[in-house]
Write a protein that holds these residues in place. Structure first.
Motif, PDB file in Angstrom:
ATOM      1  N   ALA A  42     -64.746 -56.145 -62.935  1.00  0.00           N
ATOM      2  CA  ALA A  42     -66.021 -55.462 -63.323  1.00  0.00           C
ATOM      3  C   ALA A  42     -66.220 -54.878 -64.576  1.00  0.00           C
ATOM      4  O   ALA A  42     -67.055 -55.058 -65.663  1.00  0.00           O
ATOM      5  CB  ALA A  42     -66.542 -54.906 -62.334  1.00  0.00           C
ATOM      6  N   GLN A  43     -65.220 -53.964 -64.839  1.00  0.00           N
ATOM      7  CA  GLN A  43     -65.198 -53.087 -66.284  1.00  0.00           C
ATOM      8  C   GLN A  43     -63.578 -53.103 -66.569  1.00  0.00           C
ATOM      9  O   GLN A  43     -63.249 -51.907 -66.406  1.00  0.00           O
ATOM     10  CB  GLN A  43     -65.917 -51.883 -65.806  1.00  0.00           C
ATOM     11  N   PRO A  44     -63.252 -53.955 -67.114  1.00  0.00           N
ATOM     12  CA  PRO A  44     -61.814 -53.664 -67.680  1.00  0.00           C
ATOM     13  C   PRO A  44     -61.858 -53.016 -68.816  1.00  0.00           C
ATOM     14  O   PRO A  44     -62.845 -52.733 -69.352  1.00  0.00           O
ATOM     15  CB  PRO A  44     -61.359 -55.302 -68.268  1.00  0.00           C
ATOM     16  N   VAL A  45     -60.760 -52.114 -69.102  1.00  0.00           N
ATOM     17  CA  VAL A  45     -60.198 -51.436 -70.172  1.00  0.00           C
ATOM     18  C   VAL A  45     -59.291 -51.613 -71.145  1.00  0.00           C
ATOM     19  O   VAL A  45     -58.318 -52.244 -70.699  1.00  0.00           O
ATOM     20  CB  VAL A  45     -60.383 -49.861 -69.956  1.00  0.00           C
ATOM     21  N   ILE A  46     -59.614 -51.759 -72.563  1.00  0.00           N
ATOM     22  CA  ILE A  46     -58.664 -52.346 -73.417  1.00  0.00           C
ATOM     23  C   ILE A  46     -58.052 -50.892 -73.938  1.00  0.00           C
ATOM     24  O   ILE A  46     -58.982 -50.365 -74.733  1.00  0.00           O
ATOM     25  CB  ILE A  46     -59.185 -53.088 -74.235  1.00  0.00           C
ATOM     26  N   ARG A  47     -56.749 -50.533 -74.077  1.00  0.00           N
ATOM     27  CA  ARG A  47     -56.326 -49.612 -74.754  1.00  0.00           C
ATOM     28  C   ARG A  47     -56.901 -48.337 -74.476  1.00  0.00           C
ATOM     29  O   ARG A  47     -57.559 -47.527 -75.422  1.00  0.00           O
ATOM     30  CB  ARG A  47     -55.861 -49.941 -76.149  1.00  0.00           C
ATOM     31  N   PHE A  48     -57.170 -47.882 -73.215  1.00  0.00           N
ATOM     32  CA  PHE A  48     -58.011 -46.648 -73.182  1.00  0.00           C
ATOM     33  C   PHE A  48     -56.916 -45.459 -73.336  1.00  0.00           C
ATOM     34  O   PHE A  48     -56.066 -45.276 -72.834  1.00  0.00           O
ATOM     35  CB  PHE A  48     -58.483 -46.771 -71.716  1.00  0.00           C
ATOM     36  N   ARG A  49     -57.694 -44.621 -74.403  1.00  0.00           N
ATOM     37  CA  ARG A  49     -56.863 -43.417 -74.466  1.00  0.00           C
ATOM     38  C   ARG A  49     -57.148 -42.210 -73.497  1.00  0.00           C
ATOM     39  O   ARG A  49     -58.386 -41.781 -73.448  1.00  0.00           O
ATOM     40  CB  ARG A  49     -57.201 -42.799 -76.009  1.00  0.00           C
ATOM     41  N   THR A  50     -55.918 -42.021 -72.558  1.00  0.00           N
ATOM     42  CA  THR A  50     -56.496 -41.055 -71.415  1.00  0.00           C
ATOM     43  C   THR A  50     -56.516 -39.547 -71.789  1.00  0.00           C
ATOM     44  O   THR A  50     -56.867 -38.834 -71.215  1.00  0.00           O
ATOM     45  CB  THR A  50     -55.165 -41.432 -70.596  1.00  0.00           C
TER      46      THR A  50
END
Length: 435
Positions: free
Chosen positions: A291-299
């Motif tokens: 549904a909502q993948p994330v690419i290189r999410f800065r945590t």
């Protein structure tokens, strides 16, 4: 217990081959379905076909919390609304909430990594799991709930609060596993002590705690007082919720489930990748989310990674306990310090209770020239002669100076005077908030 030995003990070569296959599919998925990612990839001059090896991930753009807010509510979604079976959301206390949609496939994957996490923590079918994480929009409650059921445990969905009733149920229903924030575990212990409950007379043996940074010293407090094994778990709404990583019973770092989440460590200032063992900002890419993948999410979470094999036999990389967040780091007269480091120093001194509050006079963001720490002391110390109180205050000041190189004013306060939190704790307050 290792729930899925084939995946959890996979060789690094096989694991990285699987990660590359999934990364290629995930990047193609977001490029095709998300106008946001199509735009940001084009701005970087990258196409899905450019991802040929795992290290090519550095070609991809970062995703930040601001991107979620700027594209609220559905701008990062990659499926039509009729494929979404559930929404979760962050609290939105610092801006618009982060909306997290899930397909049925996402829910199945999340439940499985949660079941895998709880098995790694030492839980098994037949356990009675008292889930004191909040139910509702927060991912903690339902994340643990569905994972516990999938593992075969009996789930007791108490949510947070009603502490005396929680203790009654814990005793009467024979709770063996408690899931909650470390702060709430301390509240349960305090109330149990008031009611004369001896933890050794209950069946509780394991606590799985997370949702806020906590130190090894606080773990020792919980384990010693409640006579349980306390396991650290990590996750975040933007990625999936709890279940991104968890400690095994060896308690030597949290295994990131790398078949679903690809982890990097970067320099939080330059954004450049850092090698294994270096402390930096954790960046996560989902490998199987729909549904909502994330690419290189800065945590914004500061940690380090180690790929060394664990005694448990799992091969997935381990992350150290989160030291703090880049956005809650305090700068005291030019010295960088995280609240969890202060907690480690405080709890190493005898006579100090695990309840404290850091008061700062913020002049610019989190910079301050002055730090004051309110610390609860044990009843025995507080009722003792003044000279012993002054001695304790001096020892705490000296420890802050020698370990963290910061000068702090220590204010010793009576037991039970610092605010307790049933959810995530708040350790740092601006002095203006006390007026």
């Amino acid at each position: 217990m290792i729930r899925d030995p084939q995946l959890e003990k996979m060789s690094r070569v096989e694991l990285e081959k699987l990660q590359l296959e999934r990364l290629k599919k995930q990047v193609a998925h977001v490029y095709e379905k998300s106008p946001f990612y199509q735009r940001t990839l084009k701005e970087k001059g990258v196409k899905p076909a450019d991802i040929k090896k795992l290290s090519d991930i550095t070609k991809l753009p970062f995703t930040s919390k601001a991107d979620f807010r700027d594209n609220y509510p559905f701008g990062l979604m990659c499926v039509p609304l009729n494929k979404v079976v559930r929404f979760h959301s962050s609290s939105g206390t610092t801006g618009k909430p982060i909306v997290a949609p899930y397909t049925q496939g996402d829910i199945d994957m999340w439940s499985e990594v949660m079941a895998r996490s709880m098995a790694a923590a030492g839980m098994a079918a037949g356990d009675v799991m008292q889930n004191s994480y909040g139910y509702g929009l927060f991912t903690g409650g339902l994340g643990f709930h569905y994972g516990g059921e999938r593992l075969g445990a009996a789930v007791l969905p108490t949510s947070g609060g009603n502490t005396k009733r929680q203790l009654l149920l814990l005793q009467d229903l024979g709770t063996t596993v408690l899931t909650c924030t470390p702060s709430y575990a301390l509240i349960l212990h305090e109330t149990a002590k008031e009611l004369g409950i001896d933890w050794r007379e209950t069946k509780l043996r394991l606590a799985i705690c997370g949702a806020e940074p906590w130190s090894d010293q606080l773990r020792d407090e919980i384990q010693g007082k409640m006579h349980v094994k306390a396991i650290n778990i990590y996750g975040l709404t933007e990625v999936i919720g709890p279940g991104v990583s968890v400690e095994c019973t060896e308690q030597c770092g949290m295994h990131i489930w790398e078949d679903h989440f690809l982890a990097e460590i970067i320099d939080p200032v330059t954004g450049e990748p850092l090698p294994y063992g270096s402390a930096g900002e954790l960046v996560l890419t989902t490998l199987s989310k729909e549904a909502q993948p994330v690419i290189r999410f800065r945590t914004k979470d500061i940690t380090s990674l180690t790929p060394e094999p664990c005694k448990c036999g799992r091969t997935h990389v381990r992350m150290t306990r989160v030291m703090g967040r880049t956005d809650d780091m305090l700068v005291i007269k030019g010295v960088n310090v995280f609240p969890s480091q202060i907690e480690s120093v405080l709890l190493a001194v005898e006579g100090v209770e695990p309840h404290y509050m850091i008061v700062v006079d913020r002049q610019e963001g989190f910079k301050s020239d002055y730090l004051e720490i309110w610390v609860e002391v044990s009843e025995g110390i507080f009722s003792d002669e003044m000279s012993k109180m002054k001695d304790l205050e001096k020892r705490l000041r000296d420890e802050m100076d020698s370990v963290l190189a910061i000068t702090a004013k220590i204010k010793l306060v009576e037991p039970k005077t610092i605010t307790r939190y049933e959810g995530k704790s708040k350790r740092v307050v601006n002095r203006d908030e006390l007026k």
